[in-house]
Design a protein around this motif. Structure first.
Motif, mmCIF file in Angstrom:
data_model
loop_
_atom_site.group_PDB
_atom_site.id
_atom_site.type_symbol
_atom_site.label_atom_id
_atom_site.label_comp_id
_atom_site.label_asym_id
_atom_site.label_seq_id
_atom_site.Cartn_x
_atom_site.Cartn_y
_atom_site.Cartn_z
ATOM 1 N N ARG A 11 52.664 42.605 36.856
ATOM 2 C CA ARG A 11 51.871 43.555 37.764
ATOM 3 C C ARG A 11 50.464 42.661 37.821
ATOM 4 O O ARG A 11 49.920 42.854 38.609
ATOM 5 C CB ARG A 11 51.512 44.726 37.608
ATOM 6 N N PHE A 12 50.433 41.381 36.646
ATOM 7 C CA PHE A 12 49.033 40.841 36.507
ATOM 8 C C PHE A 12 49.903 39.356 37.173
ATOM 9 O O PHE A 12 49.281 38.268 36.749
ATOM 10 C CB PHE A 12 49.311 40.923 35.627
ATOM 11 N N SER A 13 50.993 39.388 38.192
ATOM 12 C CA SER A 13 51.102 38.039 37.929
ATOM 13 C C SER A 13 50.261 37.074 39.657
ATOM 14 O O SER A 13 50.220 35.855 39.555
ATOM 15 C CB SER A 13 52.941 38.096 38.890
ATOM 16 N N ARG A 14 49.490 37.683 39.819
ATOM 17 C CA ARG A 14 48.025 36.560 40.908
ATOM 18 C C ARG A 14 47.124 35.880 39.990
ATOM 19 O O ARG A 14 47.523 34.653 40.281
ATOM 20 C CB ARG A 14 47.931 37.725 41.485
ATOM 21 N N ASN A 15 47.021 36.431 38.351
ATOM 22 C CA ASN A 15 46.046 35.545 37.875
ATOM 23 C C ASN A 15 46.418 35.768 36.491
ATOM 24 O O ASN A 15 45.651 34.762 36.085
ATOM 25 C CB ASN A 15 45.206 35.853 38.210
ATOM 26 N N ILE A 16 47.294 35.964 35.571
ATOM 27 C CA ILE A 16 47.851 35.887 34.749
ATOM 28 C C ILE A 16 48.929 35.780 34.623
ATOM 29 O O ILE A 16 49.822 37.166 35.313
ATOM 30 C CB ILE A 16 46.720 37.288 33.255
ATOM 31 N N ASN A 17 49.961 35.352 33.068
ATOM 32 C CA ASN A 17 50.838 36.334 32.820
ATOM 33 C C ASN A 17 50.527 36.446 31.520
ATOM 34 O O ASN A 17 49.988 36.346 30.987
ATOM 35 C CB ASN A 17 51.680 34.249 32.434
ATOM 36 N N ARG A 52 45.279 50.109 36.610
ATOM 37 C CA ARG A 52 46.593 49.338 37.004
ATOM 38 C C ARG A 52 47.269 49.705 38.895
ATOM 39 O O ARG A 52 47.752 49.108 39.349
ATOM 40 C CB ARG A 52 47.671 50.587 36.979
ATOM 41 N N GLY A 53 45.779 50.309 38.988
ATOM 42 C CA GLY A 53 45.805 50.057 40.977
ATOM 43 C C GLY A 53 47.923 51.474 40.970
ATOM 44 O O GLY A 53 47.846 52.074 40.851
ATOM 45 N N GLY A 54 48.261 51.560 42.062
ATOM 46 C CA GLY A 54 48.266 51.460 43.227
ATOM 47 C C GLY A 54 48.550 52.798 44.024
ATOM 48 O O GLY A 54 49.341 53.631 44.644
ATOM 49 N N LEU A 55 47.530 53.195 44.487
ATOM 50 C CA LEU A 55 46.767 54.850 44.840
ATOM 51 C C LEU A 55 46.427 54.090 45.907
ATOM 52 O O LEU A 55 46.301 52.798 46.472
ATOM 53 C CB LEU A 55 46.253 54.441 44.386
ATOM 54 N N THR A 102 46.847 50.098 49.462
ATOM 55 C CA THR A 102 47.156 50.646 48.549
ATOM 56 C C THR A 102 46.262 49.617 47.266
ATOM 57 O O THR A 102 46.216 49.073 47.639
ATOM 58 C CB THR A 102 48.403 49.523 48.039
ATOM 59 N N THR A 103 45.542 50.772 46.782
ATOM 60 C CA THR A 103 44.222 49.937 45.573
ATOM 61 C C THR A 103 45.081 48.524 44.624
ATOM 62 O O THR A 103 46.960 48.864 44.065
ATOM 63 C CB THR A 103 43.969 50.609 44.453
ATOM 64 N N ARG A 104 44.681 47.491 44.561
ATOM 65 C CA ARG A 104 45.458 46.884 43.423
ATOM 66 C C ARG A 104 44.884 47.517 41.637
ATOM 67 O O ARG A 104 44.096 47.848 41.814
ATOM 68 C CB ARG A 104 44.730 45.421 43.672
ATOM 69 N N GLY A 105 46.152 46.945 41.250
ATOM 70 C CA GLY A 105 45.846 46.583 39.811
ATOM 71 C C GLY A 105 44.461 45.282 39.555
ATOM 72 O O GLY A 105 44.232 44.684 40.506
ATOM 73 N N VAL A 106 43.306 45.822 38.450
ATOM 74 C CA VAL A 106 42.708 44.632 37.846
ATOM 75 C C VAL A 106 43.467 43.026 37.079
ATOM 76 O O VAL A 106 43.922 43.950 36.709
ATOM 77 C CB VAL A 106 41.913 45.479 36.626
ATOM 78 N N ASN A 107 43.584 42.294 38.054
ATOM 79 C CA ASN A 107 43.391 41.052 37.677
ATOM 80 C C ASN A 107 42.849 40.335 37.146
ATOM 81 O O ASN A 107 41.595 39.930 37.267
ATOM 82 C CB ASN A 107 44.491 39.888 38.938
ATOM 83 N N GLY A 108 43.330 39.181 35.574
ATOM 84 C CA GLY A 108 42.625 38.531 35.184
ATOM 85 C C GLY A 108 41.975 39.365 33.868
ATOM 86 O O GLY A 108 41.882 40.305 34.087
#
Length: 279
Positions: free
Chosen positions: A8-14, A234-237, A248-254
């Protein structure tokens, strides 16, 4: 062993986590910058380089074990092997039936971060890690001098701070919020993530106060805080965008964004605890 990539963090972090201590191979697969062989070329001669894995091994000798790692994704490929990374460590025995106390270690080898250690807590019911917000457990070690010993000392100081963290948690558990207080907490929490005052948040306080599982249904401050924290991180709302469209709300990335929001939410909950206890 349960070893899971946090996609779920794949946009900005592994990121990855495990329910058992992670091996070097597992860590390297997700966060190779932990094993960087040298500092980034931008660092001066005054910069003392030490691979983060050497620090982790020093902490291992003191009984700490890594259970989760993350590495920031960067656009500049030249910094990919030196970018910011995060490791969550704990004593394997430092676990009760619901939570584990953790030392959250941040570092980079490109000058974007010193060694930084924060107090963290991992909740098994939702497999979610939080960062405790009090500044007394924020330890920083510069890239100079005897880094390993200084980081080990810092990690020990973070663990020592957990006596106060535990008192704060127990204080939150002992306080019951009425509906109005819970909604006030939710509204304040929304502003920590969605701080654009010119536009409404995509979801309401009622949505982020909605527990995702029956084990998290309760009116005490600790439960309310954890429900809100999970929903925001986590987002997903399902909500509405600025233009009114379904979104849909995004999870916190980074790494930085996650630490910042987690600490702010802890501080908000602690301030609510102080206010309630004073009345």
């Amino acid at each position: 062993m349960n070893f899971q990539l946090a996609s779920r963090f794949s946009r900005n972090i592994n990121a990855a986590r495990s329910d058992e201590p992670m091996s070097d191979d597992q860590i390297r697969a997700v966060a190779p910058s932990i094993f960087a062989e040298s500092a980034h070329a931008s660092r001066s001669e005054r910069y003392t380089y030490l691979p983060t894995i050497d620090v982790i091994n020093g902490l291992r000798r003191e009984g700490f074990q890594p259970f989760a790692v993350a590495q920031t994704r960067v656009r500049d490929s030249g910094k990919a092997e030196h970018t910011k990374h995060m490791i969550r460590l704990r004593y394997a025995s430092n676990i009760n039936d619901s939570e584990a106390k953790e030392v959250v270690l941040l570092n980079s080898h490109d000058g974007s971060s010193s060694y930084q250690m924060l107090a963290g807590m991992f909740r098994f019911v939702c497999a979610n890690g939080m960062v405790c917000g009090e500044t007394h457990s924020d330890i920083r070690v510069r890239h100079s001098g005897n880094i390993v010993d200084n980081v080990i000392e810092g990690a020990t100081r973070v663990l020592d701070s957990f006596e106060e963290v535990t008192e704060q948690r127990d204080g939150m558990r002992a306080l019951t919020l009425n509906e109005g207080e819970a909604q006030a907490f939710g509204r304040a929490a929304l502003l920590l993530k969605y701080d654009d005052l010119a536009a409404p948040a995509p979801v309401t306080e009622r949505q982020i106060l909605n527990a995702r599982r029956s084990a998290d249904r309760g009116a005490d401050l600790w439960t309310t805080f954890n429900v809100v924290q999970e929903n925001l991180v986590r987002g997903g709302l399902i909500g509405r965008s600025k233009t009114g469209k379904r979104a849909t709300t995004r999870g916190v990335n980074g790494i930085d964004q996650s630490v910042k929001l987690n600490r702010a939410l802890w501080q908000l909950a602690e301030e609510m605890r102080r206010l309630k206890a004073a009345n």
